[in-house]
Design an enzyme around this catalytic site. Structure first.
Site, PDB file in Angstrom:
ATOM      1  N   LYS A  82      -8.571  -4.876 -12.386  1.00 19.00           N
ATOM      2  CA  LYS A  82      -8.116  -5.316 -11.064  1.00 19.00           C
ATOM      3  C   LYS A  82      -7.974  -6.824 -11.104  1.00 19.00           C
ATOM      4  CE  LYS A  82      -7.250  -3.491  -7.011  1.00 19.00           C
ATOM      5  NZ  LYS A  82      -6.693  -2.168  -6.760  1.00 19.00           N
ATOM      6  N   GLY A 179      -6.480   4.499  10.407  1.00 21.59           N
ATOM      7  CA  GLY A 179      -5.471   3.619   9.805  1.00 21.59           C
ATOM      8  C   GLY A 179      -4.143   4.334   9.657  1.00 21.59           C
ATOM      9  N   GLY A 181      -1.323   2.984   8.266  1.00 26.00           N
ATOM     10  CA  GLY A 181      -0.465   2.221   7.357  1.00 26.00           C
ATOM     11  C   GLY A 181       0.360   3.192   6.537  1.00 26.00           C
ATOM     12  N   VAL A 183      -0.272   4.893   3.837  1.00 24.57           N
ATOM     13  CA  VAL A 183      -0.927   6.146   3.439  1.00 24.57           C
ATOM     14  C   VAL A 183      -1.292   6.975   4.672  1.00 24.57           C
ATOM     15  CG1 VAL A 183      -2.942   7.141   2.279  1.00 24.57           C
ATOM     16  CG2 VAL A 183      -1.772   5.160   1.279  1.00 24.57           C
TER      17      VAL A 183
END
Ligand code: NAI
Length: 362
Positions: A82, A179, A181, A183
């Site tokens: 990452k 959420g 967003g 997804v």
């Protein structure tokens, strides 16, 4: 207390942690490569306003290890990494991503990178100006990353419901989506189409209204998002949301969603288990985008979203079944199974080294 970086690396098997600074763009970033014994490391770039360096370092370590687990359980010939950028007002974003593109290119394919929070199409375009080892956001790239994640999340929910009740039966289910967003909205859309009742919470009021009107779903006040009685609670916003204060508010049978690092600490997975809530581990259920991206980079193929959904559903079903047989929390079983596969990868890469020089270009 600060992170003792070398201690953390040796305890958890990290290969490499790099601190990056660019004078021109003021970029400050950390790369963590957790493990490459199964293949090159994959991981997106997160750009976030961290409180301090320590918080960024903890995040990059946690996220990169989860990428290794995700890749191992998805049976990809890939490892985990990452990159996090410490976002600040004086950062020249485009220049910073170009600098990172040069850096990723110099790694020569040991690390492949792509989108994450704070890194979308514009930032990816700056990266791909400079490196072959980043996701192209246009028609030459893998495409459909969020769709692949959505298919996996829904398949993971279905695996959990099958295990509990022997049937999915969406028309009699209620799901709370946290959420809306890329997804969360995609998951809500699929569930509404399948006949489920969907309640959703979204902090961005404008976005919430737009998605709710489009899908005809019921909006919750975000301050009550943990409270409704439901079959599935689907965290599709940020990580670290399940902790001592939120866990006791849940009235669901299953937790299954797209967010990374849902549990504030591993012991919160044990707490869910003690409360009789079936948790589908995040790095099992949200692997869709990684599967689509890594397969494309490694083989040139675009695996179909449906096939990715089936693949994630199968792995989730296996982990949940093993956990049920052993009476253990699924998160613990998923970590154990991932580590078993990573150890097998380490053994075979050691054997390959023993056989003399090898020509695999990582
Ligand atoms: P996004 O940034 O498009 O959506 C997240 C949404 O959650 C935002 O609209 C935000 O306003 C909302 N939100 C934040 N906190 C909230 C709260 N407490 N209550 C209600 N809403 C809240 O991100 P995206 O791409 O949809 O990803 C969602 C999660 O899934 C992230 O944790 C991401 O790391 C993870 N993930 C995403 C993948 C992908 O393919 N996009 C792949 C794997 C993981």
């Amino acid at each position: 207390m600060g992170v003792h970086i070398l201690d953390a690396m040796s305890r958890e098997g990290f290969e490499e942690v790099v601190a990056l600074h660019d004078r021109r763009s003021n970029l400050r970033a950390f790369l963590a490569v957790h493990d490459t014994s199964r293949g090159p490391a994959f991981g997106g770039i997160r750009r976030w306003t961290y409180y301090d360096e320590d918080q960024a370092l903890r995040d990059v370590l946690r996220l990169s290890r989860a990428m290794t687990y995700k890749a191992a359980l998805a049976e990809l010939d890939a490892g985990g990494a990452k990159l996090v950028i410490l976002d600040r007002p004086d950062l020249d974003v485009d220049e910073g991503y170009r600098f990172l593109g040069d850096f990723v290119e110099r790694l020569g394919g040991r690390f492949y990178t792509g989108p994450d929070v704070g890194t979308g199409a514009t930032e990816l375009a700056c990266l791909t100006e400079r490196t072959r080892f980043a996701t192209d956001p246009g028609p030459n790239g893998p495409g459909k990353l969020a769709e692949a994640t959505v298919a996996g999340v829904v398949a993971g929910m279905e695996a959990a419901l099958e295990l509990l009740d022997g049937a999915v039966d969406w028309p009699r289910r209620t799901v709370v989506v946290q959420g809306l967003g890329e997804v969360g909205a995609g998951v809500a859309r699929r569930l509404v189409a399948a006949g489920a009742k969907v309640l959703a919470a979204e902090l961005d009021a404008e976005r919430a209204e737009a998605v709710a009107a489009d899908l005809e779903l019921e909006l919750l006040d975000p301050s009550c998002e943990y409270d409704p009685t439901c079959d599935v609670f689907a965290p599709c916003a940020l990580g670290g949301i399940l902790h001592d204060l939120t866990l006791t508010r849940l009235h669901c049978r299953v937790v299954a969603g797209g967010a990374n690092n849902v549990l504030a600490r591993p012991l919160h997975g044990d707490r869910l288990h003690e409360r009789g809530i079936l948790y589908v581990p995040d790095f099992v259920i949200n692997a869709g985008a990684l599967i689509r991206g890594a397969t494309f980079h490694l083989t040139g193929a675009r695996e179909s979203v449906d096939s990715i959904g089936r693949r994630v559903g199968r792995v989730a079903g296996e982990i949940l079944r093993l956990a049920a047989e052993e009476g253990a929390p699924p998160a613990r079983i998923a970590v154990r199974e991932a580590e078993r596969r990573i150890d097998a990868g380490r053994d075979s890469s050691r054997d390959a080294h023993r056989g003399g020089p090898h020509l695999i270009d990582r």
